[in-house]
Motif scaffolding. Sequence first.
Motif, PDB file in Angstrom:
ATOM      1  N   GLY A 119       0.800  -1.231   0.000  1.00 57.24           N
ATOM      2  CA  GLY A 119       0.000   0.000   0.000  1.00 57.24           C
ATOM      3  C   GLY A 119       0.825   1.269   0.000  1.00 57.24           C
ATOM      4  N   ILE A 120       1.863   1.312  -0.843  1.00 50.12           N
ATOM      5  CA  ILE A 120       2.705   2.507  -0.893  1.00 50.12           C
ATOM      6  C   ILE A 120       1.862   3.707  -1.309  1.00 50.12           C
ATOM      7  CG2 ILE A 120       4.626   3.620  -2.117  1.00 50.12           C
ATOM      8  CD1 ILE A 120       5.973   0.916  -2.201  1.00 50.12           C
ATOM      9  N   GLY A 121       1.998   4.792  -0.561  1.00 43.40           N
ATOM     10  CA  GLY A 121       1.281   6.013  -0.894  1.00 43.40           C
ATOM     11  C   GLY A 121      -0.147   6.052  -0.363  1.00 43.40           C
ATOM     12  N   THR A 122      -0.559   5.046   0.393  1.00 41.12           N
ATOM     13  CA  THR A 122      -1.876   5.101   1.019  1.00 41.12           C
ATOM     14  C   THR A 122      -1.680   5.210   2.532  1.00 41.12           C
ATOM     15  OG1 THR A 122      -2.135   2.741   1.493  1.00 41.12           O
ATOM     16  CG2 THR A 122      -2.689   3.456  -0.734  1.00 41.12           C
ATOM     17  N   PRO A 123      -2.752   5.553   3.241  1.00 44.16           N
ATOM     18  CA  PRO A 123      -2.594   5.625   4.704  1.00 44.16           C
ATOM     19  C   PRO A 123      -2.303   4.259   5.329  1.00 44.16           C
ATOM     20  CG  PRO A 123      -4.810   6.322   4.010  1.00 44.16           C
ATOM     21  CD  PRO A 123      -4.031   6.043   2.776  1.00 44.16           C
ATOM     22  N   PHE A 124      -2.505   3.164   4.555  1.00 44.79           N
ATOM     23  CA  PHE A 124      -2.297   1.833   5.106  1.00 44.79           C
ATOM     24  C   PHE A 124      -0.897   1.303   4.841  1.00 44.79           C
ATOM     25  CE2 PHE A 124      -6.734   2.259   3.718  1.00 44.79           C
ATOM     26  CZ  PHE A 124      -7.343   2.246   4.953  1.00 44.79           C
ATOM     27  N   GLN A 125      -0.003   2.160   4.380  1.00 49.75           N
ATOM     28  CA  GLN A 125       1.341   1.722   4.024  1.00 49.75           C
ATOM     29  C   GLN A 125       2.051   1.060   5.207  1.00 49.75           C
ATOM     30  OE1 GLN A 125       3.716   4.602   1.976  1.00 49.75           O
ATOM     31  NE2 GLN A 125       5.635   3.733   2.683  1.00 49.75           N
ATOM     32  N   ARG A 126       2.558  -0.150   4.950  1.00 47.31           N
ATOM     33  CA  ARG A 126       3.343  -0.798   6.011  1.00 47.31           C
ATOM     34  C   ARG A 126       4.265  -1.835   5.371  1.00 47.31           C
ATOM     35  NH1 ARG A 126       1.731  -5.960   7.466  1.00 47.31           N
ATOM     36  NH2 ARG A 126       0.208  -6.505   5.892  1.00 47.31           N
ATOM     37  N   SER A 127       5.414  -2.032   5.989  1.00 45.62           N
ATOM     38  CA  SER A 127       6.361  -3.007   5.473  1.00 45.62           C
ATOM     39  C   SER A 127       6.156  -4.338   6.175  1.00 45.62           C
ATOM     40  CB  SER A 127       7.790  -2.536   5.702  1.00 45.62           C
ATOM     41  OG  SER A 127       8.050  -1.440   4.855  1.00 45.62           O
ATOM     42  N   ALA A 128       5.850  -5.380   5.395  1.00 46.47           N
ATOM     43  CA  ALA A 128       5.654  -6.703   5.982  1.00 46.47           C
ATOM     44  C   ALA A 128       6.991  -7.400   6.162  1.00 46.47           C
ATOM     45  CB  ALA A 128       4.737  -7.535   5.100  1.00 46.47           C
ATOM     46  N   VAL A 129       7.956  -7.005   5.319  1.00 47.36           N
ATOM     47  CA  VAL A 129       9.312  -7.524   5.427  1.00 47.36           C
ATOM     48  C   VAL A 129      10.219  -6.313   5.321  1.00 47.36           C
ATOM     49  CG1 VAL A 129      11.101  -8.853   4.263  1.00 47.36           C
ATOM     50  CG2 VAL A 129       8.798  -9.777   4.412  1.00 47.36           C
ATOM     51  N   GLU A 130      11.179  -6.185   6.229  1.00 46.39           N
ATOM     52  CA  GLU A 130      12.003  -4.994   6.223  1.00 46.39           C
ATOM     53  C   GLU A 130      13.481  -5.359   6.342  1.00 46.39           C
ATOM     54  OE1 GLU A 130      10.203  -2.153   8.797  1.00 46.39           O
ATOM     55  OE2 GLU A 130      11.575  -0.582   8.147  1.00 46.39           O
ATOM     56  N   ASP A 131      14.217  -5.065   5.315  1.00 41.93           N
ATOM     57  CA  ASP A 131      15.668  -5.207   5.320  1.00 41.93           C
ATOM     58  C   ASP A 131      16.117  -6.564   5.877  1.00 41.93           C
ATOM     59  OD1 ASP A 131      18.168  -4.322   4.698  1.00 41.93           O
ATOM     60  OD2 ASP A 131      18.500  -3.337   6.631  1.00 41.93           O
ATOM     61  N   MET A 132      15.563  -7.617   5.331  1.00 37.54           N
ATOM     62  CA  MET A 132      15.886  -8.962   5.810  1.00 37.54           C
ATOM     63  C   MET A 132      17.023  -9.535   4.975  1.00 37.54           C
ATOM     64  SD  MET A 132      12.771 -11.536   6.532  1.00 37.54           S
ATOM     65  CE  MET A 132      11.516 -10.987   7.667  1.00 37.54           C
ATOM     66  N   SER A 133      18.009 -10.128   5.639  1.00 38.66           N
ATOM     67  CA  SER A 133      19.089 -10.800   4.928  1.00 38.66           C
ATOM     68  C   SER A 133      19.375 -12.136   5.593  1.00 38.66           C
ATOM     69  CB  SER A 133      20.367  -9.960   4.963  1.00 38.66           C
ATOM     70  OG  SER A 133      20.161  -8.740   4.311  1.00 38.66           O
ATOM     71  N   PHE A 134      19.424 -13.174   4.802  1.00 43.37           N
ATOM     72  CA  PHE A 134      19.874 -14.483   5.295  1.00 43.37           C
ATOM     73  C   PHE A 134      20.090 -15.372   4.081  1.00 43.37           C
ATOM     74  CE2 PHE A 134      16.039 -17.022   4.575  1.00 43.37           C
ATOM     75  CZ  PHE A 134      15.040 -16.057   4.537  1.00 43.37           C
ATOM     76  N   SER A 135      20.734 -16.530   4.314  1.00 43.03           N
ATOM     77  CA  SER A 135      20.884 -17.438   3.186  1.00 43.03           C
ATOM     78  C   SER A 135      20.507 -18.844   3.608  1.00 43.03           C
ATOM     79  CB  SER A 135      22.309 -17.393   2.632  1.00 43.03           C
ATOM     80  OG  SER A 135      23.203 -17.739   3.650  1.00 43.03           O
ATOM     81  N   VAL A 136      20.196 -19.658   2.613  1.00 45.71           N
ATOM     82  CA  VAL A 136      19.777 -21.025   2.857  1.00 45.71           C
ATOM     83  C   VAL A 136      20.751 -21.924   2.109  1.00 45.71           C
ATOM     84  CG1 VAL A 136      17.872 -22.649   2.716  1.00 45.71           C
ATOM     85  CG2 VAL A 136      17.387 -20.196   2.835  1.00 45.71           C
ATOM     86  N   ASP A 137      21.374 -22.883   2.818  1.00 45.34           N
ATOM     87  CA  ASP A 137      22.331 -23.776   2.172  1.00 45.34           C
ATOM     88  C   ASP A 137      21.631 -24.883   1.405  1.00 45.34           C
ATOM     89  OD1 ASP A 137      24.491 -22.399   3.062  1.00 45.34           O
ATOM     90  OD2 ASP A 137      24.732 -23.589   4.896  1.00 45.34           O
ATOM     91  N   ALA A 138      22.303 -25.353   0.361  1.00 40.12           N
ATOM     92  CA  ALA A 138      21.756 -26.475  -0.406  1.00 40.12           C
ATOM     93  C   ALA A 138      21.652 -27.689   0.501  1.00 40.12           C
ATOM     94  CB  ALA A 138      22.639 -26.766  -1.605  1.00 40.12           C
ATOM     95  N   GLY A 139      20.504 -28.341   0.479  1.00 34.20           N
ATOM     96  CA  GLY A 139      20.302 -29.543   1.280  1.00 34.20           C
ATOM     97  C   GLY A 139      19.908 -29.278   2.715  1.00 34.20           C
ATOM     98  N   GLU A 140      19.792 -28.016   3.078  1.00 36.58           N
ATOM     99  CA  GLU A 140      19.457 -27.674   4.460  1.00 36.58           C
ATOM    100  C   GLU A 140      17.957 -27.846   4.731  1.00 36.58           C
ATOM    101  OE1 GLU A 140      20.364 -23.622   5.407  1.00 36.58           O
ATOM    102  OE2 GLU A 140      20.334 -23.990   7.559  1.00 36.58           O
ATOM    103  N   PHE A 141      17.630 -28.169   5.982  1.00 35.97           N
ATOM    104  CA  PHE A 141      16.234 -28.189   6.423  1.00 35.97           C
ATOM    105  C   PHE A 141      16.083 -26.993   7.358  1.00 35.97           C
ATOM    106  CE2 PHE A 141      12.679 -31.486   7.213  1.00 35.97           C
ATOM    107  CZ  PHE A 141      11.752 -30.506   7.389  1.00 35.97           C
TER     108      PHE A 141
END
Lengths: 283, 288, 268
Positions: free
Chosen positions: B15-37
């Motif tokens: 909702g960019i530019g509306t009064p309902f604007q909110r970030s559901a994900v913010e500046d998230m960084s991580f990685s997932v290895d091959a074969g990982e659970f």
Amino acid sequence: MSTMIETESLRFAYPADEGGEPVFALRGVDLEIEKGSFVVVLGHNGSGKSTLAKTFNGVLLPAGGKVYVEGMDTLDEKLLLAIRQRVGMVFQNPDNQIVANVVEEDVAFAPENLGVPTEEIRRRVDDALRAVGMYEFVTHAPHLLSGGQKQRIAIAGVIAMEPDCIVLDEATAMLDPIGRQEVLSTVHKLNREKGITVILITHHMNEAEAADRVIVMDDGKVAMDGTPREVFVRVEDLRAMGLTTPDTVDLLDRLKKDGLDVPLDALTVEACADAIAKAVAGD
Amino acid sequence: MEPILEIKNLTHTYGIGTPFQRSAVEDMSFSVDAGEFLGIIGHTGSGKSTLIQHLNGLLKPTNGQVLLNGKDIWAEPKKIRDVRFRVGLVFQYPEYQLFEETVYKDIAFGPANQGKTGDELDRCIREAARLVGIRDDQLDKSPFELSGGQKRRVALAGVLAMEPEVLILDEPTAGLDPAGRENLMANIRDYHRNKNKTIILVSHSMDEIAQNVDRILVLKSAHVLMSGAPAEVFARADELITAGLDVPQVTRIAMALKARGVEIDPAVYTVEALERELLALRKGGAVC
Amino acid sequence: MLKDITLGQYFPGTTVAHKLDPRTKILLVVLYITALFCAKSLVTYGVMALCLAVCVYISKVSIKALVRGLKPVLFIIIFTGILNLFFTSGDRYLVEWGFLRISDTGLRNAVFMVLRIMLLIMGTFLMTYTTSPISLTDGLEQLLNGLKRFHVPVHELAMMMSIALRFIPTLIEETDKIMSAQRARGADFESGNLVQRAKALIPILVPLFISAFRRADELATAMECRCYHGGEGRTKLRVLQYERRDYIALALGVAVTVGVIVLRRFGI
């Protein structure tokens, strides 16, 4: 104490597919549920627990035997409305039981159907919403609320009938842990403060910890019936029925088999820790 | 090990530019290895659903990148469908998306969209069905005749049949009874072990996460709160509780024991481990 | 994309526009539409636009929300505009370009038609924005109550309508979910010819219908459990009662409509 609901050799069958045999979901259930009690009915999917719940207010009618609500036979069509007013029902999917677009109008639905005078409806709606802690949402649109909040609105909609008993038919199954906690503490409060009989159908074992009585259904029959302590110590029987025991009981069971002197009926984390600490120290 | 997925400074704003604007994900960084659970846990509204829909390109980041095998998935927007075949996403209550006349045809939808035909298509379908425990004689049935638990397995097979490199499961056991939950998780564990594919499991249940995954990512209000092996995460049980999250019941018992002066590592999270700890304690006689 | 559909969306509020009796608002909209179809000059269209503007101002509904309501019908508006613009014959042609000709009457008609549709839609939307669907159906039910004598199932129709309105947001959300789930399986809704696109809808429509039937079934049970047994003997949380503001609003509405009709007779 007097009896809220009584079943006598209750049987129920779902209509068969073409050419098949009808499937019996209930095969002879005899129960007596006391007024003011908090009863949890456990069982795996297909055990008949949900079918049982739906016979309590005449949504499903017995194919054999009887169900009495405060002495009224659910087979008597003339009494059906009175029975449904006494026993309110909350279902699994919160979205599919909210009728109106505004919270207060949804809560008012049942009293409107019962022909309650307008001023009285207002009072009941406000009281019911306060009782479930949702009064601040009185003019909100229900579809914007969380799952737990929607279920509390559904409970308020039932309370507004001023029933003696609420049946929650897997009403916590679709909720996240927070929503589940909201619903549980709400019904416990209603049971404690208003003396409303609560019958909670679930397959989450830990929801049964604080109940007065636990009934375990299996294959359309009552397999176990007792206090949570009495039921949960039967670890092997529960497993055989596809149910798990709380981790507390599981741990105590293992330790006991390892030769430690611990009781099996310490259900809560605190009681369990107390028992183990005592056993380990006394060793 | 090589990371298969890398999430770099991912932000998604509704909702960019509306009064309902909110970030559901913010500046998230991580990685997932091959074969990982990997397990992802967090409240409703913590950003879980938004996050996972970025990993297969259903949502486009407002900012930041998602790299699959080192390549930005949005480098060629026209090829985003290929990403969805390589990163399979099974939504919550997936049984509500079934639509075909037979189980077989429904499982075929994904791999056929992928361009698979003939024997290869048939092999993928049958193998996927086998992986989730759907019998051959059930393949010609209408999916709507099956029980709820079986429908869910069919829906899961529909994604597995695309043979994705990464499988994302959003609350795969929601609404199932204890036996159904355990059976389905056993299937998923077998799949992980035998195929050595990467799995991301999203769940509300701390117990379910604790018992299955190699690493846990804890989300809280659009950010990564913690990340680490289960023992590392549960060692910070107090923080989890402060954040309003659950800890496994076993961890809570261990914490209560510790508080009662029993010398025990409170970061255990399975009944077996706690049992072992307690028995070792007895043999060692280290009781205070 | 689906979120653009705002039909039946209600923005709660406490303004006079919200407080008016729903029957008054329905009657006002009927008057407004009548007047709109009688308007045929810049002056009368101006009057109608002014009326709408005043109502919007009173209701505190944002203009943006109203304009957003026009989006789904944008195509129809443009289509009507173009048809009128190019295919109306008139006395004088302003532009002639091959077979495309714009006449003075065409321009006039196009502008008025577009204005009429826009005003019509914004006016009705203003009503649904300021009136909860339930009170709207309540109002309709009350207005049409007389028809019960002729065995018209007024209560049942009103109930059906309010339930339909209640489930619109739920079903829209569900459609979004199913679309995402099928996209995750490689479904493609954007490319291909018309037949391919229609076929691509099957994986959405089948689950949607199945779910709608399941919901209907569960809702019916839930309603029965809450003692629903038809309209007989039903009371209301909110009893509709005309108040002074309703009479004033209706009087103003009638005055404007009569005014527009009178102006029309004078050729304005």
